[in-house]
Design an enzyme around this catalytic site. Structure first.
Site, short mmCIF file in Angstrom:
data_model
loop_
_atom_site.label_atom_id
_atom_site.label_comp_id
_atom_site.label_asym_id
_atom_site.label_seq_id
_atom_site.Cartn_x
_atom_site.Cartn_y
_atom_site.Cartn_z
N HIS A 140 -7.50 -5.65 -1.23
CA HIS A 140 -6.36 -4.96 -0.61
C HIS A 140 -5.91 -5.66 0.67
O HIS A 140 -4.79 -5.45 1.12
CB HIS A 140 -6.76 -3.52 -0.31
N SER A 169 0.86 -1.19 0.00
CA SER A 169 0.00 0.00 0.00
C SER A 169 0.90 1.25 0.00
O SER A 169 1.68 1.42 -0.93
CB SER A 169 -0.96 -0.04 1.18
#
Length: 662
Positions: free
Chosen positions: A635, A523
């Site tokens: 994610h 990320s």
């Protein structure tokens, strides 16, 4: 004595996660959740366990099978536990009697039910249910649509997708109440708004919820606390639409509503604080306004399942309470009072990821993890500070393996900021060894590495790598100025902090081989990995995970892009030059480090096109790069993805570093 073995990625199948302890009002009975990964079925299974904290007997399993059972909550009389189970398909509310028998299903909501909250008299349970306008709280299978052909998705709002839930399907999160005896249920809220259930007032008259009732939700990022009368449904707003508030809990006498929140002064980098609403005077006050302490658990990890951060937990005196706080690489238990007192009740090098007091002030059950301890429950005697271990869920596993310890490091950045992190030596390290180093960078960027178990780090250490990880500016746990410093400066001082950490490690740990350095992160950590290899060639291998490479396209494709870009880069599409200057893709010509790109197909937070752009740009320039795409993953792959994909991900990481650093 049998020699202990080193850890493997596949050991995730053997490890058990224990979380969400709930201590009953009697201060004796405790129920908690234990989660395991089922290898053959390739899924997770969670079950309720019971332990008597006084007798400290072996935990007793209360639910069974391959389903996920979670969110246990005691009835006021301590004779029943409400919980959520997906044993019938979608998650529904069940009630289990303590004296035995089968769990009884209460709800049959078409899209499931979550978040059970008992009424003070124990006759009703409030809960959340996602419903379309006009949809009933109960469903009849025969009435469900049998036509499964694909249909177009109509989009007329910006917040039409989320990484957690996928594309919006027209459901709104509502609050409902069900009679425990008769099963009769009714909606408490309705309309085109999402409501999150919080708590029930001690007199049973009101239910607190949070919601954003603004008309233009695409440009609204707040949350207010409301009181809803349990009978008349009359609504009263307690907060002033000045920020983001939640985790609302009542003092036992019903006079005070405590909550966590902030007024968004620094957007999503604003520290959460403790607020008190006085029902008698109707005054709203921030108790920790002058404190730099972050309220809540913001530690980052890749192992625990189902961890719950409570709001403030009131004592029976209606004046004092306990809460979790994030502080300098630890999460700790704090005591507070209406007089403004704040001091730690449990301050140690650990990650406290669960807390329950049963409404008392003298003891608490805490869930604790450390770098070489995945996690267990402990009984904390607050007055004496004594700690007694209640569970040993991974004891057999820990007897078989050797884990790396984490040595804390503190140093000054090149511009004299205090920085903090850790270094792990390889497992079975011997004096005189020269070993490769992997630098790990966390996401967020407003998160915090902590004194917590991290399976990825242990896998690297078991393969012979030293592991370096720090909390650069932008991280939580070090005050408001520190966490806000990254905004508008991605790739600036945050990059320098990380490079300063590498320089510090090389200068102070002579076992690190300067010619065998690797870097990885996910990320924001993936962004920084991309940024690093575009600005230095000192690393011989890199693995970028769920990363950002191009802020210009991120603006329109991420579920949070259009506002996160403004908040973090301080720029929008009216300033392409600034967005491109902060984009790692702009520096692809300088990237010489062999790069492994890991990305999930259904990542809506950092969409996979970010990886595609970087991969094609590298290959077009004949650079060394490999691209791994994970199907059916979002994610959260590293933390809660499909078990087999989590294992594959870890093996890809260690395999890449083995190819280039060994």
């Amino acid at each position: 004595m049998t020699e202990k073995r080193t850890i493997r990625a596949e050991d995730l199948y053997l490890l058990k996660s224990v979380a969400d302890p709930q201590l009953a009002h009697n201060g004796v009975d405790c129920v908690f959740i234990e989660t395991v990964m089922l290898e053959e079925e390739n899924k997770y299974s969670s079950h309720l366990y019971y332990i008597n904290v006084t007798e400290k007997s072996k935990p007793v399993q209360w639910t069974f099978g391959e389903s996920r059972n979670h969110s246990p909550r005691w009835s006021p009389d301590g004779q029943s536990v409400a919980f959520v189970s997906d044993r019938s398909g979608k998650g529904q509310i069940y009630v289990l009697a303590v004296n035995g028998g089968e769990a009884r299903q209460l709800t049959k909501c078409p899209n499931g039910a979550t978040n059970p909250v008992w009424s003070p008299d124990g006759t009703k349970i409030a809960f959340n249910a996602a419903l379309k306008n006009g949809e009933s709280l109960s469903t009849n299978i025969s009435e469900e649509k049998k036509d499964k052909r694909p249909v177009p998705l109509e989009v007329d709002k910006m917040k039409y997708k989320s990484d957690a839930y996928g594309f919006w399907q027209g459901n709104f999160n509502q609050v409902a109440v069900i009679d425990v005896r008769t099963g009769e249920a009714q909606l408490l809220t309705s309309g085109e708004h999402d409501y999150q259930l919080q708590s029930w007032s001690p007199d049973g008259k009101h239910i607190t919820v949070t919601a954003d009732l603004s008309e233009d939700k695409d440009q609204s990022f707040g949350s207010d606390v409301y009181l809803i009368h349990a009978e008349t449904k009359e609504t009263k707003k307690l907060t002033g639409s000045t920020g983001y508030f939640g985790n609302a809990t009542w003092s036992p006498n019903g006079r005070y509503v405590g909550m966590l929140g902030h007024e968004s002064e620094y957007k999503n980098a604003t520290l959460a604080k403790i607020w008190i609403y006085d029902m008698e005077t109707e005054k709203f006050n921030c108790l920790t306004r002058d404190s730099d302490l972050l309220i809540g658990d913001y530690a980052i990890g890749d192992f625990q399942q189902g961890a719950v951060t409570p709001g403030i937990l009131w004592g029976e005196d209606n004046h004092s309470f306990y809460f979790l706080a994030t502080d300098h690489g630890n999460t700790v238990v704090y005591y507070g009072s209406l007089d403004g007192e704040l001091y730690p009740a449990l301050l140690d090098n650990q990650h406290v990821y669960g807390l329950s007091t049963g409404g008392k002030v003298d003891q608490a059950v805490v869930a604790i993890s450390k770098p070489n301890h995945p996690g267990d429950l402990f009984l904390l005697k607050v007055t004496t500070g004594e700690m007694e271990q209640l569970t040993q869920v991974n004891e057999e596993f820990l007897q078989e393996v050797v884990l790396a310890g984490a040595e804390p490091i503190e140093f000054n950045s090149s511009d004299h900021w205090d920085l903090h992190g850790w270094i792990m030596k390889p497992v079975n390290f011997k004096d005189g060894d020269k070993v490769p180093l992997v630098l790990e960078i966390h996401g967020g960027p407003h998160a915090m590495y902590a004194n917590s178990y991290f399976h990825e780090f242990q896998c690297l250490a078991s393969q012979g790598y030293a592991v370096l990880y720090i909390n650069p500016r932008g991280s939580h746990g070090y005050g408001q100025q520190f966490v806000d410093a990254v905004r508008g400066d991605y790739g600036g001082k945050d990059y320098e902090d990380i490079m300063d950490a590498v320089d510090y490690a090389l200068a102070n740990f002579d076992f690190i081989d300067v010619d065998r350095l690797g870097v990885t992160g996910g990320s924001y950590g993936g962004f920084m990995t991309n940024w690093i290899i575009g600005h230095t060639n000192r690393f011989k291998a890199a693995v970028t995970q769920r990363s950002i490479s191009n802020w210009i396209s991120f603006y329109g494709v991420s579920d949070i892009g259009y506002y996160f870009t403004d908040w973090q880069i301080n720029s929008g599409l009216n300033d392409i030059e600034t967005l491109w200057r902060h984009s790692p893709l702009a520096y692809v010509d300088e990237m010489e480090t062999p790069l492994l790109i890991l990305h999930s197909e259904k990542d809506f937070r950092c969409p996979i096109e970010q990886a595609e752009q970087l991969f094609i740009a590298l290959k077009d320039r004949k650079k060394t790069a490999k691209f791994i795409r994970f199907p059916e993953a979002n994610h959260e792959l590293s933390r809660s993805g499909k078990p087999n994909l989590r294992i594959s991900r870890l093996n890809y990481i260690t395999g890449w570093f083995n190819d280039y650093l060994k």
